[in-house]
Write a protein that holds these residues in place. Structure first.
Motif, PDB file in Angstrom:
ATOM      1  N   ILE A 110      11.579   9.913  -2.050  1.00 49.45           N
ATOM      2  CA  ILE A 110      12.879   9.662  -2.673  1.00 49.45           C
ATOM      3  C   ILE A 110      13.207   8.171  -2.679  1.00 49.45           C
ATOM      4  CG2 ILE A 110      13.735  11.924  -1.963  1.00 49.45           C
ATOM      5  CD1 ILE A 110      15.397  10.446   0.180  1.00 49.45           C
ATOM      6  N   LEU A 111      12.203   7.372  -2.367  1.00 52.23           N
ATOM      7  CA  LEU A 111      12.473   5.946  -2.238  1.00 52.23           C
ATOM      8  C   LEU A 111      11.285   5.116  -2.682  1.00 52.23           C
ATOM      9  CD1 LEU A 111      10.740   4.998   0.506  1.00 52.23           C
ATOM     10  CD2 LEU A 111      12.592   6.213   1.625  1.00 52.23           C
ATOM     11  N   VAL A 112      11.574   3.859  -2.978  1.00 52.63           N
ATOM     12  CA  VAL A 112      10.541   2.859  -3.243  1.00 52.63           C
ATOM     13  C   VAL A 112      10.426   2.003  -1.989  1.00 52.63           C
ATOM     14  CG1 VAL A 112       9.806   0.949  -4.694  1.00 52.63           C
ATOM     15  CG2 VAL A 112      11.125   2.839  -5.691  1.00 52.63           C
ATOM     16  N   PRO A 113       9.307   2.067  -1.267  1.00 52.67           N
ATOM     17  CA  PRO A 113       9.201   1.332  -0.003  1.00 52.67           C
ATOM     18  C   PRO A 113       8.972  -0.156  -0.225  1.00 52.67           C
ATOM     19  CG  PRO A 113       7.122   2.402  -0.492  1.00 52.67           C
ATOM     20  CD  PRO A 113       8.083   2.828  -1.578  1.00 52.67           C
ATOM     21  N   GLY A 114       9.230  -0.927   0.841  1.00 50.19           N
ATOM     22  CA  GLY A 114       8.916  -2.355   0.816  1.00 50.19           C
ATOM     23  C   GLY A 114       9.722  -3.149  -0.177  1.00 50.19           C
ATOM     24  N   THR A 115      10.953  -2.724  -0.467  1.00 50.53           N
ATOM     25  CA  THR A 115      11.765  -3.400  -1.486  1.00 50.53           C
ATOM     26  C   THR A 115      12.391  -4.684  -0.972  1.00 50.53           C
ATOM     27  OG1 THR A 115      12.246  -1.288  -2.563  1.00 50.53           O
ATOM     28  CG2 THR A 115      13.733  -3.099  -3.039  1.00 50.53           C
TER      29      THR A 115
ATOM     30  N   SER B  12       0.942  -0.272   4.569  1.00 53.99           N
ATOM     31  CA  SER B  12      -0.173  -0.873   5.301  1.00 53.99           C
ATOM     32  C   SER B  12       0.012  -2.376   5.446  1.00 53.99           C
ATOM     33  CB  SER B  12      -1.499  -0.571   4.594  1.00 53.99           C
ATOM     34  OG  SER B  12      -1.487  -1.043   3.257  1.00 53.99           O
ATOM     35  N   GLN B  13       0.482  -3.030   4.382  1.00 58.09           N
ATOM     36  CA  GLN B  13       0.699  -4.473   4.436  1.00 58.09           C
ATOM     37  C   GLN B  13       1.903  -4.810   5.314  1.00 58.09           C
ATOM     38  OE1 GLN B  13       0.825  -6.262   0.523  1.00 58.09           O
ATOM     39  NE2 GLN B  13      -0.235  -8.075   1.241  1.00 58.09           N
ATOM     40  N   GLN B  14       2.907  -3.939   5.307  1.00 58.89           N
ATOM     41  CA  GLN B  14       4.052  -4.140   6.199  1.00 58.89           C
ATOM     42  C   GLN B  14       3.593  -4.140   7.654  1.00 58.89           C
ATOM     43  OE1 GLN B  14       7.510  -1.606   5.505  1.00 58.89           O
ATOM     44  NE2 GLN B  14       6.858  -1.308   3.382  1.00 58.89           N
TER      45      GLN B  14
ATOM     46  N   GLN C 118      -7.357   1.839   8.045  1.00 60.04           N
ATOM     47  CA  GLN C 118      -7.198   3.168   7.446  1.00 60.04           C
ATOM     48  C   GLN C 118      -6.977   3.067   5.938  1.00 60.04           C
ATOM     49  OE1 GLN C 118      -3.878   4.506   9.853  1.00 60.04           O
ATOM     50  NE2 GLN C 118      -5.161   6.015  10.909  1.00 60.04           N
ATOM     51  N   ALA C 119      -6.110   2.135   5.548  1.00 58.09           N
ATOM     52  CA  ALA C 119      -5.793   1.994   4.127  1.00 58.09           C
ATOM     53  C   ALA C 119      -7.014   1.584   3.320  1.00 58.09           C
ATOM     54  CB  ALA C 119      -4.672   0.966   3.944  1.00 58.09           C
ATOM     55  N   THR C 120      -7.799   0.646   3.855  1.00 62.68           N
ATOM     56  CA  THR C 120      -8.988   0.174   3.142  1.00 62.68           C
ATOM     57  C   THR C 120     -10.034   1.270   3.011  1.00 62.68           C
ATOM     58  OG1 THR C 120      -8.614  -2.083   3.946  1.00 62.68           O
ATOM     59  CG2 THR C 120     -10.816  -1.559   3.139  1.00 62.68           C
ATOM     60  N   GLU C 121     -10.312   1.947   4.131  1.00 63.97           N
ATOM     61  CA  GLU C 121     -11.340   2.987   4.116  1.00 63.97           C
ATOM     62  C   GLU C 121     -10.926   4.153   3.222  1.00 63.97           C
ATOM     63  OE1 GLU C 121     -14.007   5.745   7.192  1.00 63.97           O
ATOM     64  OE2 GLU C 121     -12.339   4.530   7.965  1.00 63.97           O
ATOM     65  N   SER C 122      -9.669   4.596   3.339  1.00 59.61           N
ATOM     66  CA  SER C 122      -9.221   5.745   2.552  1.00 59.61           C
ATOM     67  C   SER C 122      -9.170   5.421   1.067  1.00 59.61           C
ATOM     68  CB  SER C 122      -7.850   6.224   3.033  1.00 59.61           C
ATOM     69  OG  SER C 122      -6.850   5.243   2.815  1.00 59.61           O
ATOM     70  N   ALA C 123      -8.802   4.191   0.714  1.00 59.03           N
ATOM     71  CA  ALA C 123      -8.737   3.808  -0.702  1.00 59.03           C
ATOM     72  C   ALA C 123     -10.123   3.881  -1.334  1.00 59.03           C
ATOM     73  CB  ALA C 123      -8.154   2.405  -0.848  1.00 59.03           C
ATOM     74  N   ASP C 124     -11.137   3.377  -0.620  1.00 59.72           N
ATOM     75  CA  ASP C 124     -12.512   3.412  -1.141  1.00 59.72           C
ATOM     76  C   ASP C 124     -13.003   4.853  -1.288  1.00 59.72           C
ATOM     77  OD1 ASP C 124     -12.571   0.666  -1.233  1.00 59.72           O
ATOM     78  OD2 ASP C 124     -13.625   0.428   0.680  1.00 59.72           O
ATOM     79  N   LEU C 125     -12.767   5.662  -0.265  1.00 60.50           N
ATOM     80  CA  LEU C 125     -13.212   7.054  -0.311  1.00 60.50           C
ATOM     81  C   LEU C 125     -12.478   7.829  -1.402  1.00 60.50           C
ATOM     82  CD1 LEU C 125     -13.419   7.904   3.508  1.00 60.50           C
ATOM     83  CD2 LEU C 125     -15.335   7.737   1.919  1.00 60.50           C
ATOM     84  N   ALA C 126     -11.152   7.644  -1.473  1.00 51.84           N
ATOM     85  CA  ALA C 126     -10.345   8.402  -2.433  1.00 51.84           C
ATOM     86  C   ALA C 126     -10.739   8.081  -3.865  1.00 51.84           C
ATOM     87  CB  ALA C 126      -8.853   8.108  -2.216  1.00 51.84           C
ATOM     88  N   LYS C 127     -11.025   6.815  -4.151  1.00 50.68           N
ATOM     89  CA  LYS C 127     -11.412   6.467  -5.521  1.00 50.68           C
ATOM     90  C   LYS C 127     -12.723   7.143  -5.911  1.00 50.68           C
ATOM     91  CE  LYS C 127     -12.390   2.711  -8.755  1.00 50.68           C
ATOM     92  NZ  LYS C 127     -12.294   3.730  -9.805  1.00 50.68           N
ATOM     93  N   THR C 128     -13.693   7.052  -5.029  1.00 54.79           N
ATOM     94  CA  THR C 128     -14.987   7.673  -5.312  1.00 54.79           C
ATOM     95  C   THR C 128     -14.845   9.185  -5.507  1.00 54.79           C
ATOM     96  OG1 THR C 128     -16.144   5.973  -4.027  1.00 54.79           O
ATOM     97  CG2 THR C 128     -17.323   8.029  -4.433  1.00 54.79           C
TER      98      THR C 128
END
Length: 553
Positions: free
Chosen positions: A363-368, A123-125, A493-503
């Motif tokens: 299989i990878l670490v993204p944003g390296t 999302s930050q990328q 999308q990332a902000t909204e989903s993070a809030d919903l997923a945590k709850t």
């Protein structure tokens, strides 16, 4: 006055040109623009070394690594500089303040040429890539990506995973294919107790219940006390949460990354925890608890508390537990040797014939590795990173010096997978040192690479984990359903989903404990539980994930 002005302007422009032409790095290295003819002339042919004829400096922000004493004086840093002719000015960011520091420098504009090992999320990328702060690497890959293009050809799923929905590639990944990690939702059982009681490793949920009951009632540790703990778990170790293994006898329940409990079936995303099969899984867990086979501490204890039970000094107390390795409940490689006496239980067949071994698609670490718009030599920066995927460079950057920390395998030596080995560790990984980067930055540790390491001895942990995974979990990888791959999301999308997923996930965890421990009644309270999930906007959470998933197809 009017006749003299053009002459004065010409002098000013000439002086500006001369000063610019004479300027360079403070240490005598070039920092000329990557777009200029002089910078292009400084480059050597792609795939060859050194990368540049005249030494060039890159400013690199790197994640601090507790296993690396000093990136500046590191042996691999010096070796790679000599080979590439590229000097690095390091800015090391402590792990504890990683994201905070990254956000500050990006917001303030005071960022370096390269961001290394900070694992910048997709999302930050997309945010900083779309506005030009992170440069797209597509053209650089096409022109200079000798190793990157080989990687894409061998593993096209890597290219797909790092490509944003707009087609841009904003970062290079670290490849770390760990075969046993890809199926880490394992159950371990104490083999000496099975042998003493004349029992086989269980294959169904019913058999598992019977084995645990035998552990509880038949005194397998032989001390004349009813002190055996049949099953105890910690939710805080890798691959160990209480539902990570057992729920897969009822419904597919992957526990990987930010999309735990989420699966893909026929192109559609859905969750496990509001289905009737989940309810039946909870009923089974509740029966284990009510009959004294599962401890209540399984919902609250941390890793260290469970290890104290697993390593009880007087006699063995723990019959079974979960985790990616036995490190979740024993002292891994400890003197007691107890860690090696537990064996895995294959996925148990549930009442409806369900038995899944969830597979991690990552299989990878993204944003390296990211190049910013501050880089005057993006071609040099990219080629420097591209070279890190080479076989020898991966060994040197992750393990150290040849014939000191690692060596080439002998002709008769076998690898972890039983095939002819290619290399061997001389010094074990995990110590504080200053000879390699300890898994920082791009590298290519594929399954083939990792499994070609020399098997040290019969109780080699990697060999044990390989064989347990190959024999007991590989046969049960799903074919009709799959885990969700890492998703590129917009910032919204990332902000909204993070809030919903945590709850929602917090509520799922809370109710799982209540249902299992009997604080909530499955028959009376299930419908309310499902309705509460709907009211928490579960439908919207799935919709966001579906939008992101579909955009990547």
């Amino acid at each position: 006055m009017k006749k003299g002005y053009p002459g004065l302007l010409s002098i000013i422009l000439l002086l500006t040109f001369v000063l610019a032409a004479c300027s360079g790095g403070g240490d005598g290295t070039s920092r000329s623009s990557g777009a200029s003819g002089s910078a292009a002339a400084n480059l050597t042919e792609a795939g060859t070394y050194p990368i540049v004829k005249e030494k060039t400096t890159l400013k690199v922000m790197v994640r601090g690594n507790p296993l690396v004493e000093d990136f500046e004086t590191n042996e691999f840093t010096k070796w790679y500089e000599e080979k590439t002719n590229v000097h690095i000015e390091w800015e090391v960011v402590p792990e504890q303040s990683l994201q905070e520091k990254l956000n500050l420098v990006l917001a303030g504009g005071d960022y370096p040429d390269v961001i290394l090992g900070l694992n910048v999320p997709p999302s930050q990328q997309m945010i900083y890539g779309s506005e030009g702060t992170f440069i797209a690497l597509n053209d650089l890959i096409e022109k200079y990506g000798v190793q990157t293009k080989k990687l894409f050809a061998d593993k096209p799923e890597v290219k797909k995973a790092i490509t944003a929905p707009d087609g841009s590639i904003y970062s290079l990944p670290e490849i770390n294919e760990c075969y046993h990690c890809s199926m880490n939702q394992k159950m371990w059982i104490y083999k000496p107790w099975l042998d003493k009681l004349g029992l086989d490793v269980p294959t169904t949920t019913g058999e598992f219940y019977d084995v645990l009951m035998a552990f509880k009632t038949r005194d397998p540790n032989g001390n004349g006390k009813a002190d055996e703990v049949p099953l105890s778990i910690t939710n805080q170790a890798w691959g160990s949460p209480i539902d990570a293994y057992l729920m897969n006898s009822f419904i597919y329940n992957p526990m990987y990354g930010d999309t735990k409990h989420l699966f893909v079936k026929d192109g559609k995303l859905d969750v496990a925890y509001n289905k009737p099969e989940w309810k039946e899984g909870l009923r089974y867990l509740n029966k284990l608890y009510e009959d004294g086979l599962l401890t209540s501490e399984s919902f609250t204890q941390d890793n260290n508390q469970l290890i104290q039970l697993g390593e009880n000094p007087d006699t063995v107390l723990l019959g079974a537990s979960t985790g990616g390795t036995t490190a979740a409940f024993t002292q891994l490689l400890g003197d007691s040797g107890r860690w090696a006496e537990y064996v895995t239980v294959p996925p148990l067949e549930g009442p409806a014939g369900v038995r899944y071994a969830p597979n991690d698609p990552a299989i990878l670490v993204p944003g390296t590795f990211i190049i910013t718009d501050k880089a005057e030599n993006p071609e040099v920066a990219f080629r420097w990173a591209d070279g890190l995927y080479e076989y020898e460079h991966t060994l040197r950057s992750n393990y150290g010096r040849p014939d000191t920390e690692w060596r080439e395998a002998e002709a008769d030596e076998l690898g972890i997978n039983g095939e002819p080995a290619k290399w061997a560790e001389v010094e074990p990984f995990g110590k504080v040192q200053n000879v390699h980067w300890a898994q920082t930055g791009p590298s290519l540790r594929s399954n083939e690479f990792r499994l070609s390491a020399v098997a040290k001895e019969d109780n080699d942990l990697e060999v044990i984990l390989y064989n347990e995974t190959k024999n007991n979990y590989e046969p049960y990888k799903p074919t009709d359903v799959s885990s969700v791959p890492p998703l590129f999301m917009t910032n919204e999308q990332a902000t909204e989903s993070a809030d919903l997923a945590k709850t929602i996930n917090d509520y799922v965890d809370e109710m799982m404990a209540r249902f299992v421990l009997g604080d909530a009644d499955l028959d009376k309270d299930w419908d309310t539980y499902v309705k509460t999930l709907d009211n928490m906007n579960l439908g919207r959470l799935i919709e966001i994930y579906q939008e992101a998933y579909s955009a990547m197809q």
